[in-house]
Design a protein around this motif. Sequence first.
Motif, PDB file in Angstrom:
ATOM      1  N   ALA A 143       3.962   3.016   5.493  1.00  0.00           N
ATOM      2  CA  ALA A 143       3.213   4.212   5.097  1.00  0.00           C
ATOM      3  C   ALA A 143       1.718   3.936   5.063  1.00  0.00           C
ATOM      4  N   VAL A 144       1.360   2.682   4.871  1.00  0.00           N
ATOM      5  CA  VAL A 144      -0.057   2.324   4.875  1.00  0.00           C
ATOM      6  C   VAL A 144      -0.623   2.482   6.280  1.00  0.00           C
ATOM      7  N   ALA A 145       0.116   1.949   7.251  1.00  0.00           N
ATOM      8  CA  ALA A 145      -0.331   2.010   8.640  1.00  0.00           C
ATOM      9  C   ALA A 145      -0.614   3.447   9.057  1.00  0.00           C
ATOM     10  N   GLU A 146       0.246   4.352   8.591  1.00  0.00           N
ATOM     11  CA  GLU A 146       0.065   5.758   8.963  1.00  0.00           C
ATOM     12  C   GLU A 146      -1.232   6.335   8.404  1.00  0.00           C
ATOM     13  N   GLY A 147      -1.736   5.688   7.390  1.00  0.00           N
ATOM     14  CA  GLY A 147      -2.943   6.220   6.754  1.00  0.00           C
ATOM     15  C   GLY A 147      -4.217   5.779   7.450  1.00  0.00           C
ATOM     16  N   SER A 201       0.060  -4.748  -1.316  1.00  0.00           N
ATOM     17  CA  SER A 201       0.681  -3.822  -0.369  1.00  0.00           C
ATOM     18  C   SER A 201       1.778  -3.110  -1.139  1.00  0.00           C
ATOM     19  N   PRO A 202       2.153  -1.927  -0.703  1.00  0.00           N
ATOM     20  CA  PRO A 202       3.193  -1.187  -1.425  1.00  0.00           C
ATOM     21  C   PRO A 202       4.471  -1.996  -1.578  1.00  0.00           C
ATOM     22  N   GLY A 203       4.876  -2.652  -0.506  1.00  0.00           N
ATOM     23  CA  GLY A 203       6.092  -3.444  -0.577  1.00  0.00           C
ATOM     24  C   GLY A 203       5.984  -4.576  -1.581  1.00  0.00           C
ATOM     25  N   MET A 228      -4.155   1.621  -1.743  1.00  0.00           N
ATOM     26  CA  MET A 228      -3.760   0.696  -0.673  1.00  0.00           C
ATOM     27  C   MET A 228      -3.806   1.339   0.702  1.00  0.00           C
ATOM     28  N   GLY A 229      -4.095   2.613   0.716  1.00  0.00           N
ATOM     29  CA  GLY A 229      -4.235   3.267   2.010  1.00  0.00           C
ATOM     30  C   GLY A 229      -3.117   4.223   2.376  1.00  0.00           C
ATOM     31  N   VAL A 230      -2.226   4.453   1.442  1.00  0.00           N
ATOM     32  CA  VAL A 230      -1.162   5.423   1.714  1.00  0.00           C
ATOM     33  C   VAL A 230      -1.757   6.827   1.648  1.00  0.00           C
ATOM     34  N   PRO A 231      -1.450   7.665   2.607  1.00  0.00           N
ATOM     35  CA  PRO A 231      -1.957   9.042   2.579  1.00  0.00           C
ATOM     36  C   PRO A 231      -1.652   9.716   1.248  1.00  0.00           C
TER      37      PRO A 231
END
Lengths: 197, 197
Positions: free
Chosen positions: B192-196, B81-83, B144-147
């Motif tokens: 930011a992942v969730a937003e993607g 995850s980004p974090g 990871m799914g970030v836009p």
Amino acid sequence: MVSGRGPRERMVFSAAQLLRRGGVAATGMREVVAHAGAPRGSLQHYFPGGKEQLVNEAVEWGGGYAAERVGRFLAELPEPSPGALFAAMVRQWTDELASAPDATGCPVAAAVVDRAGSVESTREAAAAAFARWARPVARALTDMGVPAARAEPLATLMISTLEGALLIARAERDPRALTTAVAELGPLLDAAVAEGT
Amino acid sequence: MVSGRGPRERMVFSAAQLLRRGGVAATGMREVVAHAGAPRGSLQHYFPGGKEQLVNEAVEWGGGYAAERVGRFLAELPEPSPGALFAAMVRQWTDELASAPDATGCPVAAAVVDRAGSVESTREAAAAAFARWARPVARALTDMGVPAARAEPLATLMISTLEGALLIARAERDPRALTTAVAELGPLLDAAVAEGT
DNA sequence: GTACTACTATGACAGCGGTCATAATCGCGG
DNA sequence: CCGCGATTATGACCGCTGTCATAGTAGTAC
């Protein structure tokens, strides 16, 4: 050339100014004197501790200056919010960067990079400068409704990000990193207010 | 003393190592040679461009090293995850800071502070190093799914915050600023992942 | 062996840095 | 005018730095 009250103050100010350009080692005492338009003999008189003392005082001055600016920014904000404060803080750097790209570094950062590992007193001066800078920021955050427990960490985060982005911006000769920091960090900071209500 | 393939590589590596301590000006050529256990005559031979060239290559090496570490971190993350990536990146610095507080600076930051305003080629090398470092980070974020639109800005933010927090941590001789950065920025990055999705 | 290239050895040099020693000057109370 | 502390003037010193000139050695192709 620099105007100010006494030769002593001018020299400290000039030292800070020159530190921003090229760091500690690249800043000569004779150069400081010349930049301040001060008598060379005054160095020995006012700074018996030599360059170490002068640098430390310049760093301290930098911390005080940054802290004082925070108050000024707050007074000028139309509607205060953590993100807006951060934007104002960053904006000062983008402005300076635009007008004098080669001279727009942070004197405290310079002191850390060049002396933190070798001169204890300078490292302490730098730590004190950062602390002095963070204090009014943290206080402003709490005043804006940020929970007390998060105010200090967020203040540290703001300064960390600002310093790092400034570093990158100088390298790139482009304020991109700074504006990015505002765009991405602003919402996070403002969200912290909501959590406090 | 440093082991490595050839004298040339060892000198670049040693230069980077010494840059981290005290910056560019405080790092002498003779010192680099001694640290690398390399013959002094090799300086002229391998670095006809003098100190400028050596510093630039050390900075480039630093950028490559940081970039390569990102890949290693990703491979070791239990659940990416980004974090978590950011935490891993920061962790390396807190570890180094604990074991060698006086020698744990960033060579690229040192080059910027000491030379960005005076030596164009070094400033460019620093910018390239930051870019080289950010690339794999941004790519990891998208994976990871970030836009896509936010990956690069967030990568820049991560590096900015890391660099700044490192500066403060060195000044305070305390990893506080670094751990704070992880604690406060981690959630933002993961969000930011969730937003993607 | 010879020639040629890659690499290493070493000493000198010119410049600059911070610091110190020493002395001059200034401003002012007595 | 005298004394005296605060300030300024100046020149010298020594160490260090990056760079260069010059010469030596190693290894290899022929």
